[in-house]
Design a protein around this motif. Structure first.
Motif, PDB file in Angstrom:
ATOM      1  N   GLY A 236       0.788  -1.228   0.000  1.00  0.00           N
ATOM      2  CA  GLY A 236       0.000   0.000   0.000  1.00  0.00           C
ATOM      3  C   GLY A 236       0.820   1.278   0.000  1.00  0.00           C
ATOM      4  O   GLY A 236       0.330   2.325   0.439  1.00  0.00           O
ATOM      5  N   HIS A 237       2.052   1.208  -0.512  1.00  0.00           N
ATOM      6  CA  HIS A 237       2.920   2.384  -0.482  1.00  0.00           C
ATOM      7  C   HIS A 237       2.948   3.140  -1.810  1.00  0.00           C
ATOM      8  O   HIS A 237       2.569   4.294  -1.888  1.00  0.00           O
ATOM      9  CB  HIS A 237       4.338   1.962  -0.079  1.00  0.00           C
ATOM     10  N   PHE A 238       3.419   2.510  -2.872  1.00  0.00           N
ATOM     11  CA  PHE A 238       3.455   3.139  -4.196  1.00  0.00           C
ATOM     12  C   PHE A 238       3.521   2.032  -5.231  1.00  0.00           C
ATOM     13  O   PHE A 238       3.712   0.855  -4.897  1.00  0.00           O
ATOM     14  CB  PHE A 238       4.659   4.079  -4.341  1.00  0.00           C
ATOM     15  N   ASN A 239       3.362   2.392  -6.509  1.00  0.00           N
ATOM     16  CA  ASN A 239       3.478   1.396  -7.564  1.00  0.00           C
ATOM     17  C   ASN A 239       4.460   1.871  -8.636  1.00  0.00           C
ATOM     18  O   ASN A 239       5.068   2.938  -8.513  1.00  0.00           O
ATOM     19  CB  ASN A 239       2.109   1.073  -8.182  1.00  0.00           C
ATOM     20  N   PHE A 240       4.604   1.092  -9.689  1.00  0.00           N
ATOM     21  CA  PHE A 240       5.580   1.413 -10.731  1.00  0.00           C
ATOM     22  C   PHE A 240       5.248   2.734 -11.406  1.00  0.00           C
ATOM     23  O   PHE A 240       6.156   3.502 -11.755  1.00  0.00           O
ATOM     24  CB  PHE A 240       5.636   0.289 -11.764  1.00  0.00           C
ATOM     25  N   ASP A 241       3.968   3.009 -11.592  1.00  0.00           N
ATOM     26  CA  ASP A 241       3.576   4.276 -12.216  1.00  0.00           C
ATOM     27  C   ASP A 241       4.045   5.460 -11.374  1.00  0.00           C
ATOM     28  O   ASP A 241       4.455   6.499 -11.910  1.00  0.00           O
ATOM     29  CB  ASP A 241       2.058   4.341 -12.399  1.00  0.00           C
ATOM     30  N   ASP A 242       3.976   5.314 -10.066  1.00  0.00           N
ATOM     31  CA  ASP A 242       4.442   6.380  -9.176  1.00  0.00           C
ATOM     32  C   ASP A 242       5.949   6.583  -9.322  1.00  0.00           C
ATOM     33  O   ASP A 242       6.443   7.719  -9.313  1.00  0.00           O
ATOM     34  CB  ASP A 242       4.113   6.048  -7.722  1.00  0.00           C
ATOM     35  N   VAL A 243       6.674   5.479  -9.462  1.00  0.00           N
ATOM     36  CA  VAL A 243       8.125   5.555  -9.651  1.00  0.00           C
ATOM     37  C   VAL A 243       8.442   6.276 -10.960  1.00  0.00           C
ATOM     38  O   VAL A 243       9.279   7.191 -11.006  1.00  0.00           O
ATOM     39  CB  VAL A 243       8.752   4.145  -9.659  1.00  0.00           C
ATOM     40  N   ALA A 244       7.751   5.864 -12.047  1.00  0.00           N
ATOM     41  CA  ALA A 244       7.987   6.476 -13.359  1.00  0.00           C
ATOM     42  C   ALA A 244       7.588   7.948 -13.361  1.00  0.00           C
ATOM     43  O   ALA A 244       8.281   8.796 -13.936  1.00  0.00           O
ATOM     44  CB  ALA A 244       7.218   5.711 -14.427  1.00  0.00           C
ATOM     45  N   ARG A 245       6.466   8.255 -12.706  1.00  0.00           N
ATOM     46  CA  ARG A 245       6.011   9.648 -12.639  1.00  0.00           C
ATOM     47  C   ARG A 245       7.019  10.500 -11.875  1.00  0.00           C
ATOM     48  O   ARG A 245       7.339  11.619 -12.282  1.00  0.00           O
ATOM     49  CB  ARG A 245       4.644   9.733 -11.959  1.00  0.00           C
ATOM     50  N   GLY A 246       7.545   9.947 -10.788  1.00  0.00           N
ATOM     51  CA  GLY A 246       8.500  10.689  -9.967  1.00  0.00           C
ATOM     52  C   GLY A 246       9.762  11.053 -10.733  1.00  0.00           C
ATOM     53  O   GLY A 246      10.218  12.195 -10.678  1.00  0.00           O
ATOM     54  N   ILE A 247      10.325  10.096 -11.460  1.00  0.00           N
ATOM     55  CA  ILE A 247      11.557  10.379 -12.186  1.00  0.00           C
ATOM     56  C   ILE A 247      11.284  11.277 -13.383  1.00  0.00           C
ATOM     57  O   ILE A 247      12.120  12.125 -13.742  1.00  0.00           O
ATOM     58  CB  ILE A 247      12.275   9.074 -12.607  1.00  0.00           C
ATOM     59  N   SER A 248      10.123  11.132 -14.012  1.00  0.00           N
ATOM     60  CA  SER A 248       9.766  12.005 -15.141  1.00  0.00           C
ATOM     61  C   SER A 248       9.612  13.452 -14.668  1.00  0.00           C
ATOM     62  O   SER A 248      10.137  14.380 -15.296  1.00  0.00           O
ATOM     63  CB  SER A 248       8.467  11.526 -15.802  1.00  0.00           C
ATOM     64  N   ASP A 249       8.912  13.637 -13.556  1.00  0.00           N
ATOM     65  CA  ASP A 249       8.746  14.987 -12.997  1.00  0.00           C
ATOM     66  C   ASP A 249      10.102  15.588 -12.646  1.00  0.00           C
ATOM     67  O   ASP A 249      10.345  16.778 -12.882  1.00  0.00           O
ATOM     68  CB  ASP A 249       7.857  14.945 -11.754  1.00  0.00           C
ATOM     69  N   LYS A 250      10.977  14.770 -12.079  1.00  0.00           N
ATOM     70  CA  LYS A 250      12.297  15.254 -11.684  1.00  0.00           C
ATOM     71  C   LYS A 250      13.108  15.707 -12.897  1.00  0.00           C
ATOM     72  O   LYS A 250      13.757  16.760 -12.878  1.00  0.00           O
ATOM     73  CB  LYS A 250      13.048  14.160 -10.930  1.00  0.00           C
ATOM     74  N   LEU A 251      13.069  14.903 -13.965  1.00  0.00           N
ATOM     75  CA  LEU A 251      13.818  15.255 -15.166  1.00  0.00           C
ATOM     76  C   LEU A 251      13.327  16.572 -15.769  1.00  0.00           C
ATOM     77  O   LEU A 251      14.125  17.397 -16.230  1.00  0.00           O
ATOM     78  CB  LEU A 251      13.713  14.130 -16.202  1.00  0.00           C
ATOM     79  N   VAL A 252      12.016  16.770 -15.752  1.00  0.00           N
ATOM     80  CA  VAL A 252      11.458  18.017 -16.278  1.00  0.00           C
ATOM     81  C   VAL A 252      11.892  19.199 -15.412  1.00  0.00           C
ATOM     82  O   VAL A 252      12.336  20.235 -15.919  1.00  0.00           O
ATOM     83  CB  VAL A 252       9.914  17.941 -16.358  1.00  0.00           C
ATOM     84  N   ARG A 253      11.791  19.042 -14.087  1.00  0.00           N
ATOM     85  CA  ARG A 253      12.173  20.126 -13.175  1.00  0.00           C
ATOM     86  C   ARG A 253      13.641  20.493 -13.308  1.00  0.00           C
ATOM     87  O   ARG A 253      14.000  21.666 -13.226  1.00  0.00           O
ATOM     88  CB  ARG A 253      11.921  19.704 -11.715  1.00  0.00           C
ATOM     89  N   ARG A 254      14.489  19.494 -13.516  1.00  0.00           N
ATOM     90  CA  ARG A 254      15.925  19.747 -13.527  1.00  0.00           C
ATOM     91  C   ARG A 254      16.477  20.078 -14.914  1.00  0.00           C
ATOM     92  O   ARG A 254      17.687  20.218 -15.093  1.00  0.00           O
ATOM     93  CB  ARG A 254      16.659  18.554 -12.909  1.00  0.00           C
ATOM     94  N   HIS A 255      15.591  20.194 -15.884  1.00  0.00           N
ATOM     95  CA  HIS A 255      16.000  20.629 -17.229  1.00  0.00           C
ATOM     96  C   HIS A 255      15.187  21.852 -17.671  1.00  0.00           C
ATOM     97  O   HIS A 255      14.535  21.841 -18.728  1.00  0.00           O
ATOM     98  CB  HIS A 255      15.825  19.487 -18.242  1.00  0.00           C
ATOM     99  N   PRO A 256      15.236  22.930 -16.882  1.00  0.00           N
ATOM    100  CA  PRO A 256      14.476  24.123 -17.269  1.00  0.00           C
ATOM    101  C   PRO A 256      14.991  24.753 -18.558  1.00  0.00           C
ATOM    102  O   PRO A 256      14.270  25.513 -19.207  1.00  0.00           O
ATOM    103  CB  PRO A 256      14.667  25.060 -16.064  1.00  0.00           C
ATOM    104  N   HIS A 257      16.219  24.427 -18.947  1.00  0.00           N
ATOM    105  CA  HIS A 257      16.754  24.928 -20.206  1.00  0.00           C
ATOM    106  C   HIS A 257      16.157  24.188 -21.401  1.00  0.00           C
ATOM    107  O   HIS A 257      16.345  24.611 -22.549  1.00  0.00           O
ATOM    108  CB  HIS A 257      18.281  24.797 -20.222  1.00  0.00           C
ATOM    109  N   VAL A 258      15.445  23.097 -21.133  1.00  0.00           N
ATOM    110  CA  VAL A 258      14.763  22.340 -22.194  1.00  0.00           C
ATOM    111  C   VAL A 258      13.256  22.563 -22.134  1.00  0.00           C
ATOM    112  O   VAL A 258      12.620  22.845 -23.156  1.00  0.00           O
ATOM    113  CB  VAL A 258      15.064  20.827 -22.085  1.00  0.00           C
TER     114      VAL A 258
END
Length: 275
Positions: A89-111
């Protein structure tokens, strides 16, 4: 949801990630595999580490076919942990994928935004600044949490790299070599007590640690990965020692019965043969 037949026969490239997740869910579900069902995050940590290192090995060797296989084994570990977490009841694979996708977007403001960076160095500095802000690390010491969980050599290299980003670094490789000699002298000074007592003092342990740390610094300065370097040497040692063992057998000498002088003689021969 896929049924068993679909899991076995699915050939659709676009559904292979779905297939892998369904298989993992099926293995841990009632009527699945008892071993898979019993596993916890903690119990499969060795698998995660092993698969990561095996993947690295294929990359070092340029073995593309086995790299594909090992990346699959590594991906399985992510899916496995995600399945365990979902069952708890903690998280699933979609949460993992969403987390890393959000992080990549946040850390590439030049893109993904209008931030401008001039070069790779600018990208890395921006990434580090955003990371510290996200983790609330601005209120912590600069090296807070850097390299946690990594093996010693990798952690040392990461700490040194982080410090170098703000200019805390040696001017060149030769100045580090001078430090290597200095640290080695410190080890020699502490060696006398060990030779007299046979006890490893905290001071000797500390000085050897300092020596290792500065050697890692030398590797980093020369853009040599210390883990890759030590792995090459490990492999070389195994290769040459195997030659020693083989040559001793040819002489009718068992490995555990050979004198140090004889082994050193064969070691020198092995070095000459090892191209």
């Amino acid at each position: 949801m896929m049924n068993d037949t679909e899991m076995v026969e699915c050939a659709d490239s676009a559904r292979q990630m779905e297939r892998l997740r369904e298989i993992m869910h099926r293995l841990r579900a009632p009527g699945g595999c008892p071993w898979d069902a019993e596993q916890t995050h903690e119990s499969i940590v060795p698998n995660l580490i092993e698969e990561a290192y095996e993947t690295v090995d294929t990359i070092k060797r340029g073995d593309i076919e086995h790299m594909r296989e090992e990346l699959g084994d590594l991906l399985l570990q992510v899916v496995f942990h995600s399945e365990i977490a979902e069952g708890n009841g903690h998280f699933n694979f979609d949460d993992v994928a969403r987390g890393i996708s959000d992080k990549l977007v946040r850390r590439h403001p030049h893109v993904y935004a209008e931030k401008v960076v001039e070069d790779t160095d600018g990208v890395l500095k921006q990434w580090d600044a955003i990371k510290r802000q996200e983790k609330g690390a601005e209120s912590h010491p600069y090296l807070y949490g850097v390299g946690e969980g990594l093996p010693g050599l990798l952690k040392a290299a990461k700490l040194q790299k982080k410090a170098s980003k703000i200019g805390f670094d040696w001017p060149d490789a030769r100045s580090i070599i001078e430090k290597v000699h200095e640290e080695l002298d410190e080890v020699v000074k502490e060696l006398s007590e060990y030779e007299n007592t046979g006890v490893v003092s905290k001071e000797l342990e500390s000085e050897i640690g300092d020596l290792l740390f500065v050697v890692v610094n030398l590797a980093r300065k020369l853009k040599v990965d210390p883990e890759v370097a030590i792995d090459l040497t490990n492999n070389k040692f195994v290769r040459r020692f195997s030659v020693v063992e083989s040559r001793l057998k040819e002489r009718g000498v068992e490995l555990d019965a050979a004198t140090l002088a004889v082994m050193e003689e064969e070691w020198i021969a092995a070095k000459k043969l090892d191209l």
